[in-house]
Scaffold this active site. Structure first.
Site, PDB file in Angstrom:
ATOM      1  N   HIS A 123       0.845  -1.191   0.000  1.00 46.65           N
ATOM      2  CA  HIS A 123       0.000   0.000   0.000  1.00 46.65           C
ATOM      3  C   HIS A 123       0.885   1.248   0.000  1.00 46.65           C
ATOM      4  CE1 HIS A 123       0.881   0.456   4.230  1.00 46.65           C
ATOM      5  NE2 HIS A 123       0.304  -0.694   4.539  1.00 46.65           N
ATOM      6  N   HIS A 172       3.978   1.486   2.315  1.00 45.59           N
ATOM      7  CA  HIS A 172       5.177   0.783   1.847  1.00 45.59           C
ATOM      8  C   HIS A 172       5.874   1.600   0.758  1.00 45.59           C
ATOM      9  CE1 HIS A 172       2.405  -2.735   2.896  1.00 45.59           C
ATOM     10  NE2 HIS A 172       3.331  -2.759   3.823  1.00 45.59           N
ATOM     11  N   CYS A 228       0.734  -9.301  20.512  1.00 45.64           N
ATOM     12  CA  CYS A 228      -0.053  -8.844  19.360  1.00 45.64           C
ATOM     13  C   CYS A 228       0.536  -9.473  18.107  1.00 45.64           C
ATOM     14  CB  CYS A 228      -0.034  -7.326  19.233  1.00 45.64           C
ATOM     15  SG  CYS A 228      -0.731  -6.803  17.642  1.00 45.64           S
ATOM     16  N   CYS A 257       1.603  -6.901  15.345  1.00 46.55           N
ATOM     17  CA  CYS A 257       2.917  -6.269  15.545  1.00 46.55           C
ATOM     18  C   CYS A 257       4.021  -7.305  15.655  1.00 46.55           C
ATOM     19  CB  CYS A 257       2.955  -5.459  16.838  1.00 46.55           C
ATOM     20  SG  CYS A 257       1.895  -4.030  16.862  1.00 46.55           S
ATOM     21  N   CYS A 286      -4.484  -4.080  21.136  1.00 48.70           N
ATOM     22  CA  CYS A 286      -3.240  -3.437  20.709  1.00 48.70           C
ATOM     23  C   CYS A 286      -3.558  -2.021  20.228  1.00 48.70           C
ATOM     24  CB  CYS A 286      -2.624  -4.253  19.575  1.00 48.70           C
ATOM     25  SG  CYS A 286      -1.422  -3.316  18.626  1.00 48.70           S
ATOM     26  N   HIS A 317      -3.173  -2.119  16.213  1.00 46.29           N
ATOM     27  CA  HIS A 317      -4.076  -2.951  15.416  1.00 46.29           C
ATOM     28  C   HIS A 317      -5.506  -2.980  15.934  1.00 46.29           C
ATOM     29  CE1 HIS A 317      -0.110  -4.257  14.074  1.00 46.29           C
ATOM     30  NE2 HIS A 317      -0.725  -4.417  12.918  1.00 46.29           N
ATOM     31  N   LYS A 354      -7.627   7.157   9.143  1.00 47.54           N
ATOM     32  CA  LYS A 354      -6.571   6.165   9.234  1.00 47.54           C
ATOM     33  C   LYS A 354      -6.841   5.088   8.183  1.00 47.54           C
ATOM     34  CE  LYS A 354      -4.116   3.266  12.296  1.00 47.54           C
ATOM     35  NZ  LYS A 354      -3.873   2.493  13.402  1.00 47.54           N
ATOM     36  N   LYS A 412      -8.067  -1.905   6.587  1.00 45.52           N
ATOM     37  CA  LYS A 412      -8.818  -2.849   5.754  1.00 45.52           C
ATOM     38  C   LYS A 412     -10.302  -2.759   6.065  1.00 45.52           C
ATOM     39  CE  LYS A 412      -5.681  -6.542   4.560  1.00 45.52           C
ATOM     40  NZ  LYS A 412      -5.097  -7.759   5.106  1.00 45.52           N
TER      41      LYS A 412
END
Ligand code: MSP
Length: 478
Positions: free
Chosen positions: A16, A19, A124, A127, A142, A145, A283, A286
């Site tokens: 995405h 990256h 987690c 992570c 977390c 996440h 943010k 997904k």
């Protein structure tokens, strides 16, 4: 040699914009140093072991290796398609990397920094990290996440992180880690009290990873494995620069220096942590369905335009927001009206005077301005201040536009005066395009060849003459 790295990306996910951002920053620096004539090694790749991968593969009824092969090649092909100029693409499933990790783990134990014990804590999977209880949200979730962590008690090997507290503090205070604000976050984390770090998982829980060389019932922790890609992937050590996102700075600026020191390896020269992008104010996630793929954005706006936008919209290190409005504004204001317009204006004047080969007397006023500009540009680039470097380019474009207005070459009759002004303008434009080349290599290579240059030049007023080949519309208005 300039040795630059990106994080190696998890392959349980598709690439995405996050990256792309880190990879782009490394690409720009790699191109910049190459243009300066420096030898460059640019390392990127994929992080393929760990529980997250094991679970994703299970869900898809694939073996972890099959999933890793498939997804790693998605990253690699994307970077190839987007012209990312990496030197090596490393995978943590490669044999030479695995051997190095085993060797280092053993050495770390021999040096007295690995011991066996039992670990209890909140893990987690997202992570791949045990989370301190103080960081958990409601429902033991977390903070990154937003999913519940798992409470685990298991035998493990610990790394004696506590032996390195002062050493790491000195490193953090040395200025090698940037930006300074983020360093303070890590210093206060250390202040709260370091604990030894669990660096293995029982094989019965995590089988997809590198086995502990002296105890096959345990798998080496994925971060220990992943971080050493920098040593196995680079042709020499230490790295000049690790580029990372702020979320993984703790691994790079705290654990990594300790791991390195424990096996008597040098520390990286610099580490820079960038901020995170939101998408239209939200943010990326997904569940919100707003994960932005680089290819989609590039199809809408163009590769060089997006490369420019990402490094220009916010100072590198800060958080930002990607929105279509913001992209449109940047393209129109700075690329079309700024750079593109200046370029066609100057070429237009040269063509109007029927001049394709321009040698003129050097205008000291212009040459000094240009010297100053190039100097500030280099200093910003070398400080990894892309925003600042681009700001310098924009100010210099504005100066050149004003220079045209005040010199008003169209009103000049004297051939020599015309040549002098044109010389300065073409010199200025060639510097602008050269300084922008690492950011927008495709368009700028076209622009440079339209003015007879095959590569960027950074020395003002050094050429005897400039040439003009053809007119170009670099950035059509949107
Ligand atoms: N595998 C580890 C890194 C190991 S390095 C030895 C990892 N991988 S990752 O696939 O999660 O990629 C993380 C990189 O993407 C980080 O640099 C991270 O900051 C970046 N980004 C992820 N989401 C992002 C945004 N929304 N915005 C900007 N960058 C973000 O962590």
């Amino acid at each position: 040699m300039f040795l630059v790295t990106t994080p190696i990306y998890y392959v349980n996910d598709e690439p995405h914009i996050g990256h792309f951002y880190t990879t782009l920053a490394a690409d720009v620096l790699a191109r910049y140093y190459r243009a300066l004539g420096k030898e460059v090694f640019f390392l990127t790749g994929t992080d393929e072991h760990g529980l997250k991968m094991q679970k994703s593969a299970q869900e898809r009824s694939l073996s972890p290796k099959e999933l890793a092969d498939k997804n790693s090649s998605i990253f690699k092909s994307l970077w190839d398609e987007l012209g990312i100029s990496y030197t090596r693409f490393i995978r943590t499933t490669e044999k030479d990397h695995i051997e190095l990790v085993k060797e280092v783990f053993l050495k770390c134990k021999e040096n007295g920094f690995i011991y066996k014990g039992e670990y209890s804590g909140w893990y987690c999977v997202g992570c791949e990290e045990f989370k301190p209880e103080s960081e958990l949200l409601e429902g033991n979730a977390c903070p990154i996440h937003l999913k519940p962590c798992e409470y685990i008690t298991e035998p493990t090997y610990f790394f004696k992180l506590t032996a390195f507290g002062d050493f790491i503090k000195d490193f953090l205070k040395s200025g090698a880690v940037m930006p300074a604000g983020r360093v303070n976050e890590i210093l206060s984390f250390i202040q709260e009290g370091l604990k030894d770090l669990s660096v293995t998982r029982p094989r019965s829980r995590v089988s997809w990873g590198i086995p502990v060389p002296f105890d096959k019932e345990h798998t080496i922790y994925v971060w220990f494995d992943a971080l050493f890609n920098y040593v196995s992937g680079l042709p020499s050590w230490p790295a000049s620069l690790h580029l990372v996102g702020k979320d993984i700075l703790r691994f790079h600026a705290l654990y990594w220096p300790a791991f390195l020191k424990s096996v008597n390896l040098e520390l990286p020269e610099r580490i820079f942590a960038h901020g995170w992008w939101k998408v239209e104010g939200q943010k990326m996630s997904k569940s919100l369905g707003n994960v932005l793929k680089p290819a989609d954005l590039i199809t809408s706006w163009g590769l060089d335009e997006i490369r420019y936008f990402l490094l220009r919209e916010i100072p590198f290190g800060e958080d930002g927001d990607i929105s279509n409005d913001a992209i449109l504004r940047r393209i129109n204001a700075e690329l079309s009206n700024g750079v593109g317009n200046l370029f066609s204006r100057v070429i237009g004047i040269a063509i109007k005077f029927g001049k394709t080969q321009i040698s003129g007397l050097k205008d000291v006023y212009y040459c000094n301005k240009a010297e100053e500009f190039v100097k500030s540009y280099h200093s910003k680039m070398q400080d990894i201040d892309f925003y600042g470097a681009l700001e310098e380019v924009m100010s210099f474009c504005a100066f050149l536009n004003k220079y045209i207005d005040t010199k008003a070459p169209w009103a000049l009759k004297d051939e020599e005066l015309i040549s002098n002004v044109l010389y300065a303008l073409l010199d200025g434009v060639s510097l602008v395009c050269s300084c922008l080349e690492p950011f927008m290599p495709n368009k700028m290579q076209k622009a440079l060849s339209a003015i007879g240059l095959s590569a960027p030049i950074f020395s003002p007023c050094a050429k005897q003459s400039h040439r003009v080949f053809n007119q170009l519309t670099l950035f059509p208005r949107r």
